[in-house]
Each structure stands twice: as structure tokens, then as C-alpha cells.
Design a protein around this motif. Structure first.
Motif, PDB file in Angstrom:
ATOM      1  N   PHE A  19       0.836  -1.163  -0.012  1.00 44.42           N
ATOM      2  CA  PHE A  19      -0.032   0.167  -0.117  1.00 44.42           C
ATOM      3  C   PHE A  19       1.084   1.346  -0.160  1.00 44.42           C
ATOM      4  N   ALA A  20       1.842   1.194   0.968  1.00 42.47           N
ATOM      5  CA  ALA A  20       2.714   2.353   0.930  1.00 42.47           C
ATOM      6  C   ALA A  20       3.413   2.797  -0.511  1.00 42.47           C
ATOM      7  N   ASP A  21       3.955   1.481  -0.932  1.00 45.54           N
ATOM      8  CA  ASP A  21       4.741   1.762  -2.235  1.00 45.54           C
ATOM      9  C   ASP A  21       3.948   2.486  -3.186  1.00 45.54           C
ATOM     10  N   ALA A  22       2.651   1.655  -3.272  1.00 46.59           N
ATOM     11  CA  ALA A  22       1.601   2.118  -4.446  1.00 46.59           C
ATOM     12  C   ALA A  22       1.224   3.687  -4.204  1.00 46.59           C
ATOM     13  N   LEU A  23       1.029   4.031  -2.854  1.00 48.98           N
ATOM     14  CA  LEU A  23       0.624   5.423  -2.684  1.00 48.98           C
ATOM     15  C   LEU A  23       1.751   6.551  -2.923  1.00 48.98           C
ATOM     16  N   SER A  24       2.834   6.039  -2.604  1.00 44.58           N
ATOM     17  CA  SER A  24       4.061   6.977  -2.937  1.00 44.58           C
ATOM     18  C   SER A  24       4.087   7.261  -4.261  1.00 44.58           C
ATOM     19  N   ARG A  25       3.824   6.108  -5.175  1.00 45.90           N
ATOM     20  CA  ARG A  25       3.658   6.518  -6.723  1.00 45.90           C
ATOM     21  C   ARG A  25       2.786   7.314  -7.121  1.00 45.90           C
ATOM     22  N   VAL A  26       1.330   6.954  -6.379  1.00 53.07           N
ATOM     23  CA  VAL A  26       0.250   7.858  -6.763  1.00 53.07           C
ATOM     24  C   VAL A  26       0.438   9.390  -6.353  1.00 53.07           C
ATOM     25  N   ARG A  27       1.187   9.496  -5.389  1.00 59.72           N
ATOM     26  CA  ARG A  27       1.569  10.724  -4.609  1.00 59.72           C
ATOM     27  C   ARG A  27       2.117  11.521  -5.551  1.00 59.72           C
ATOM     28  N   SER A  28       3.241  11.038  -6.056  1.00 55.73           N
ATOM     29  CA  SER A  28       4.298  11.653  -7.254  1.00 55.73           C
ATOM     30  C   SER A  28       3.377  11.979  -8.306  1.00 55.73           C
TER      31      SER A  28
ATOM     32  N   PRO B  49      -3.171  -9.114   9.963  1.00 57.06           N
ATOM     33  CA  PRO B  49      -3.276  -8.227   8.918  1.00 57.06           C
ATOM     34  C   PRO B  49      -3.131  -6.990   9.704  1.00 57.06           C
ATOM     35  N   PRO B  50      -2.574  -5.698   9.049  1.00 59.20           N
ATOM     36  CA  PRO B  50      -2.722  -4.498   9.599  1.00 59.20           C
ATOM     37  C   PRO B  50      -4.320  -4.261  10.254  1.00 59.20           C
ATOM     38  N   ASP B  51      -4.362  -3.557  11.472  1.00 55.18           N
ATOM     39  CA  ASP B  51      -5.644  -3.039  11.843  1.00 55.18           C
ATOM     40  C   ASP B  51      -6.082  -1.854  11.040  1.00 55.18           C
ATOM     41  N   ALA B  52      -7.148  -1.270  11.417  1.00 54.57           N
ATOM     42  CA  ALA B  52      -7.643  -0.303  10.599  1.00 54.57           C
ATOM     43  C   ALA B  52      -6.832   1.126  10.957  1.00 54.57           C
ATOM     44  N   GLY B  53      -6.373   1.159  12.058  1.00 56.94           N
ATOM     45  CA  GLY B  53      -5.559   2.472  12.529  1.00 56.94           C
ATOM     46  C   GLY B  53      -4.355   2.557  11.837  1.00 56.94           C
ATOM     47  N   GLU B  54      -3.633   1.185  11.629  1.00 59.86           N
ATOM     48  CA  GLU B  54      -2.294   0.987  11.023  1.00 59.86           C
ATOM     49  C   GLU B  54      -2.471   1.634   9.586  1.00 59.86           C
ATOM     50  N   TYR B  55      -3.675   0.833   8.911  1.00 57.34           N
ATOM     51  CA  TYR B  55      -3.709   1.047   7.546  1.00 57.34           C
ATOM     52  C   TYR B  55      -4.097   2.438   7.308  1.00 57.34           C
ATOM     53  N   ALA B  56      -4.856   3.140   8.251  1.00 59.80           N
ATOM     54  CA  ALA B  56      -5.338   4.793   7.844  1.00 59.80           C
ATOM     55  C   ALA B  56      -3.896   5.647   7.992  1.00 59.80           C
ATOM     56  N   ALA B  57      -3.221   5.142   9.070  1.00 63.14           N
ATOM     57  CA  ALA B  57      -1.904   5.808   9.111  1.00 63.14           C
ATOM     58  C   ALA B  57      -1.191   5.841   7.949  1.00 63.14           C
ATOM     59  N   VAL B  58      -0.949   4.753   7.207  1.00 67.83           N
ATOM     60  CA  VAL B  58      -0.156   4.817   6.011  1.00 67.83           C
ATOM     61  C   VAL B  58      -0.497   5.492   4.751  1.00 67.83           C
ATOM     62  N   VAL B  59      -2.111   5.284   4.605  1.00 66.99           N
ATOM     63  CA  VAL B  59      -2.682   6.030   3.781  1.00 66.99           C
ATOM     64  C   VAL B  59      -2.662   7.432   3.869  1.00 66.99           C
ATOM     65  N   CYS B  60      -2.937   8.089   5.171  1.00 64.25           N
ATOM     66  CA  CYS B  60      -2.777   9.370   5.364  1.00 64.25           C
ATOM     67  C   CYS B  60      -1.532  10.123   5.425  1.00 64.25           C
ATOM     68  N   LYS B  61      -0.340   9.075   6.004  1.00 58.57           N
ATOM     69  CA  LYS B  61       0.932   9.709   5.607  1.00 58.57           C
ATOM     70  C   LYS B  61       1.177  10.028   4.137  1.00 58.57           C
ATOM     71  N   ALA B  62       0.666   9.168   3.178  1.00 56.36           N
ATOM     72  CA  ALA B  62       1.183   9.548   1.968  1.00 56.36           C
ATOM     73  C   ALA B  62       0.270  10.650   1.383  1.00 56.36           C
ATOM     74  N   LEU B  63      -0.908  10.766   1.802  1.00 62.50           N
ATOM     75  CA  LEU B  63      -1.886  11.654   1.079  1.00 62.50           C
ATOM     76  C   LEU B  63      -2.414  12.791   1.765  1.00 62.50           C
ATOM     77  N   ARG B  64      -2.197  12.978   3.020  1.00 59.97           N
ATOM     78  CA  ARG B  64      -2.990  13.867   3.891  1.00 59.97           C
ATOM     79  C   ARG B  64      -2.872  15.295   3.474  1.00 59.97           C
ATOM     80  N   ASP B  65      -1.371  15.682   3.152  1.00 60.12           N
ATOM     81  CA  ASP B  65      -1.268  17.039   2.745  1.00 60.12           C
ATOM     82  C   ASP B  65      -1.730  17.396   1.545  1.00 60.12           C
ATOM     83  N   LEU B  66      -2.081  16.488   0.723  1.00 62.03           N
ATOM     84  CA  LEU B  66      -2.572  16.830  -0.658  1.00 62.03           C
ATOM     85  C   LEU B  66      -3.900  17.542  -0.666  1.00 62.03           C
TER      86      LEU B  66
END
Ligand SMILES: *Cc1c(COP(=O)(O)O)cnc(C)c1O
Length: 431
Positions: A222-231, A261-278
């Protein structure tokens, strides 16, 4: 109906608890449901659906977001309605799913439509309804949507589904984000695709979409994909495209046995880290995560047999009801609904379908059983009934929804007449 979450009582819900040795769905005995409805039958816990929805929703509380439930995991109207009543939108992959989402009461403005092969008729229906977002999976599809939208005098809100070429490390049949997969467009071609879309009058660019696979049990893909999406989003914005929505797809894994599997909070943290400031709205398309462990398949033992040294428990549920073990070699926990009758020994739990692939469990330690015993297959709320078929002319199972101490049949068991509905015998041709 009482809803613990609505009442603000943070009661940890065990959807399928064991009480005095007997397995329950919330406050209803599974034996009572089997008695009333027959077997095989899927039983879903409304409380578990709501708890899962609320947990994911809460994890994204800090950012603008929409949870679009992926109907393909479990499309029963009452299941969809339970989530929609909580605020869910819908992710649909066909005109049929769009029909179901609308019938269940999902607001069109919260429906996103994904899929590699949308027909003109499906596109028209989605345009008519006024859905939130088309996830476009090729440039040929872009042109088709543009044409149909112009003919209807509307502009279709679109995102391209980009394929970030990451390995989700899951089963190959549910990996969708590799360069060689049929889904989406390669991320390297995205700039050209968006440039083409910008020049079209029938579409309006609103976002970027990506979905890399299902049953992901690690966060790195997820983190890898979202960092590419972010760029990509930075590049798109620099080129003058208005990107307001990032659809991060579904795919978060669940626990069937030993997975962690990661829990909802861990998943959200990764998604938000990649995208929040956008400053984008985040759209999520969870399917399995909301429904898998909110359901069991109830099945009854028909007989036991031994071939050579191998012990088989033959049950009335089969691969046509639950294909995941056969299709993905998936492990799903099976347990007797009543108290165990003795110590375990390895068995294959198999159905009556004429295929050696028709098994629910292989070499599984299992207590002794007798004809008529009820078994519950856990983790059957996602990709269970939804993938079921009439193979071997087996009527499809009933579906039941439980909430606290009430239950209702939310899909009747198919009858023999249902099996032949729509078929005719043209005598002039058949003789
Ligand atoms: C299947 C699918 C989902 C849901 O996947 P889960 O693993 O069930 O969360 C979401 N989006 C798309 C485009 C899908 O194809």
C-alpha cells in the motif's frame, strides 16, 4: 432495533460467540437458525458489519473521506443496506451491482464505478444515475464514456485507475496492480491519458484511482503504491489537472487463521501519511474487510466415510456455495456448532459436488461428527454467496441477517423451479 454503536456504548462485539458450548450469531443460536431456515445457509451479523464500518470510518476521522463498500464481496441487499444506513457509499463493478447499490438505497452521489469492461448500456445507466466517479481503466474506455456522456448532454466525473506496478504479495488470482495485470493503465502512461481526457467535453477529471489487490496482509505494498500515486498527483497538478479525489481502492486483508493483517488504524496511518497534505478527499473501497468475518456458512454433516486411511466428512455445503478453498486454496476455520464430541483427528471436509476440488477443508484436525451435526465455516461473509453458482444443479443457499436477538431471511433458498427459470424446450428444434 437496538444498535450498540449508535447508542454510543463501545461494547466489543463478538459476532459468533459460543455460549454453553453452542455457537451463536450475536444472541441467536445457529442451531435455531438452521432449524428454521435449513442448510446450507449463510448467516451474517449486522452488529459485526456496523462495528467494522465504524472502526474504519473512525480510523480516517481526521481527513475528508468516503467509504465506498465494494459490493462484489457480498451484494445482498440487506447487507448493503446495513452499511449504507451507517453512511457507506458503494463501489460497483457492473451494471448489476449499480442496480443493487441503488436498490439498497446507496445515494448515487456516493457510488464509484470500477471495472475493465463497461458496456455502453452500463455507462448510460451510471450517467443517468449521476454517480460520483467513473474509474476509467483504459483510454479506449475513456473515449467511450466521453461519447456516451456527450450524447446524454452530461459530463462524466472521472479518475484513471493507475497501475503502480507493485507486488501486493497475495494470491496471484487477487493481485491486480502488477504491470502485466489486465487492470488500469500503467502509471507511466498516466500523463498522456490525462492530457487526452482534458481535451474531451464529455468528461471531467476529478481524481486518481488505484487498487492493487485483495487480502493484503502487509502495509508495504500500500505504502509503495501510494507513494507512486502521490508523485503522480504532483505531476498532474503541475500540468494543470484538478485532482480532488484519491481513490485508494480496497484490498485490506482479514484474519482467516494465523494471518496478522494490519488493523484499521495502522492502515489509515499509511494512507494518511502518503496523502493527507494533498488536500484531497480520500475514497476507500473496502469489501472483504467489512464483511468477511461478519458471516458464517452453516452446513450439516451428511455422512462420514473412510477411503483407505483417509477420513472424509461429507457435508451439504459445497464448492458451488463457497469456492474460496477450491479456487484460492484458502483456509477457512470450520467448527462444530455444538460442543466437540471428542478429540480431533485429521479429516477432509468435502461437499457432494462431482469434483475432487470440492472441499472446504483438507487434512484439518477435527472432532468426531455424526450425521445431522451442524458445522460453521467462518470468514464466509465475503466472496462466499457472491461467488456461488448452481453447478451440479444445486439451488443456491439461503442468507440470514442477525441483529442482537432477531434474525430474518434476507434471501430465500432457491427452489428447484428457480433452477430452470428462463429455460425453454423448443420442440421444433429439440425433437
Ligand atoms: C475487489 C475490489 C475491491 C474490494 O476488494 P477487497 O479486497 O474485498 O477489499 C475494491 N475495488 C476494486 C476495484 C475491486 O476490484
Amino acid at each position: 432495533m437496538r444498535s450498540p454503536a449508535a447508542a454510543g456504548e463501545p461494547r466489543a462485539l463478538e459476532a459468533f460467540p459460543r455460549r454453553a458450548g453452542v455457537l451463536f450469531a450475536e444472541d441467536v443460536s445457529l442451531a435455531q437458525i438452521a432449524e428454521a431456515v435449513g442448510t446450507p445457509c449463510f448467516v451474517y451479523s449486522a452488529g459485526a458489519l456496523v462495528a467494522a464500518y465504524d472502526a474504519l470510518d473512525a480510523a480516517f476521522r481526521g481527513v475528508p473521506h468516503t467509504l465506498c463498500y465494494a459490493l462484489k464481496a457480498n451484494m445482498n441487499l440487506a447487507v448493503v443496506r446495513t452499511l449504507v444506513a451507517r453512511g457507506a457509499g458503494a463501489d460497483v463493478t457492473s451494471g448489476g451491482e449499480l442496480f443493487r447499490a441503488l436498490r439498497a438505497g446507496a445515494p448515487a452521489g456516493r457510488i464509484v464505478y470500477s471495472g475493465v469492461g463497461k458496456t455502453d448500456d452500463e455507462i448510460d445507466r451510471a450517467l443517468d444515475a449521476g454517480i460520483k466517479l467513473f474509474n476509467v481503466e483504459s483510454r479506449s474506455e475513456l473515449r467511450r464514456i466521453d461519447l456516451r456522456a456527450r450524447q446524454s448532454g452530461v459530463r462524466a466525473p472521472i479518475a484513471f485507475r493507475v497501475n503502480p506496478d507493485v507486488d501486493p504479495k497475495t494470491h496471484p488470482y487477487v493481485s491486480t496492480g502488477l504491470r502485466t495485470s489486465k487492470f488500469g493503465i500503467p502509471i507511466s502512461e498516466a500523463m498522456d491519458a490525462y492530457a487526452e481526457a482534458k481535451a474531451l467535453d464529455g468528461v471531467r477529471i476529478v481524481g486518481v484511482d488505484c487498487h492493487i489487490g485483495s487480502q493484503l496482509t502487509r502495509l508495504e505494498p500500500f505504502a509503495d503504491a501510494l507513494s507512486r500515486v502521490r508523485s503522480l498527483i504532483f505531476e498532474l497538478r503541475a500540468a494543470g489537472h484538478a485532482i480532488e479525489i484519491v481513490d485508494v481502492g480496497g484490498g485490506l486483508g482479514v484474519r482467516y487463521s494465523e494471518e496478522r493483517p494490519p488493523d484499521a488504524g495502522e492502515y489509515a496511518a499509511v494512507v494518511c501519511k502518503a496523502l493527507r497534505d494533498l488536500g484531497c478527499e480520500i475514497v476507500l473501497e473496502p469489501g472483504r474487510w467489512l464483511t468477511a468475518n461478519a458471516g458464517v456458512l452453516l452446513t450439516r454433516v451428511l455422512l462420514e466415510k473412510t477411503n483407505d486411511d483417509k477420513r472424509f466428512v461429507v457435508v451439504d455445503g459445497a464448492m458451488n456455495d463457497l469456492i474460496r478453498p477450491a479456487l484460492y486454496q484458502a483456509f477457512q476455520t470450520i467448527e462444530p456448532v455444538g460442543p466437540p464430541r471428542g478429540p480431533t483427528r485429521p479429516v477432509d471436509v468435502v461437499g457432494p459436488v462431482c469434483e475432487s476440488g470440492d472441499f472446504l477443508a483438507k487434512d484439518r484436525p477435527f472432532p468426531p461428527v455424526e450425521r445431522g451435526d451442524l458445522l460453521a465455516v467462518r470468514g464466509a461473509g465475503a466472496y462466499g454467496f457472491a461467488m456461488s453458482s448452481n453447478y451440479n444443479a444445486r439451488p443456491r443457499a439461503a442468507e440470514v441477517l442477525v441483529r442482537a436477538d432477531r434474525f430474518a431471511v434476507v434471501r430465500e433458498r432457491e427452489s428447484l423451479e428457480d433452477l430452470v427459470r428462463g429455460e425453454t424446450i423448443p420442440r421444433e428444434i429439440t425433437g
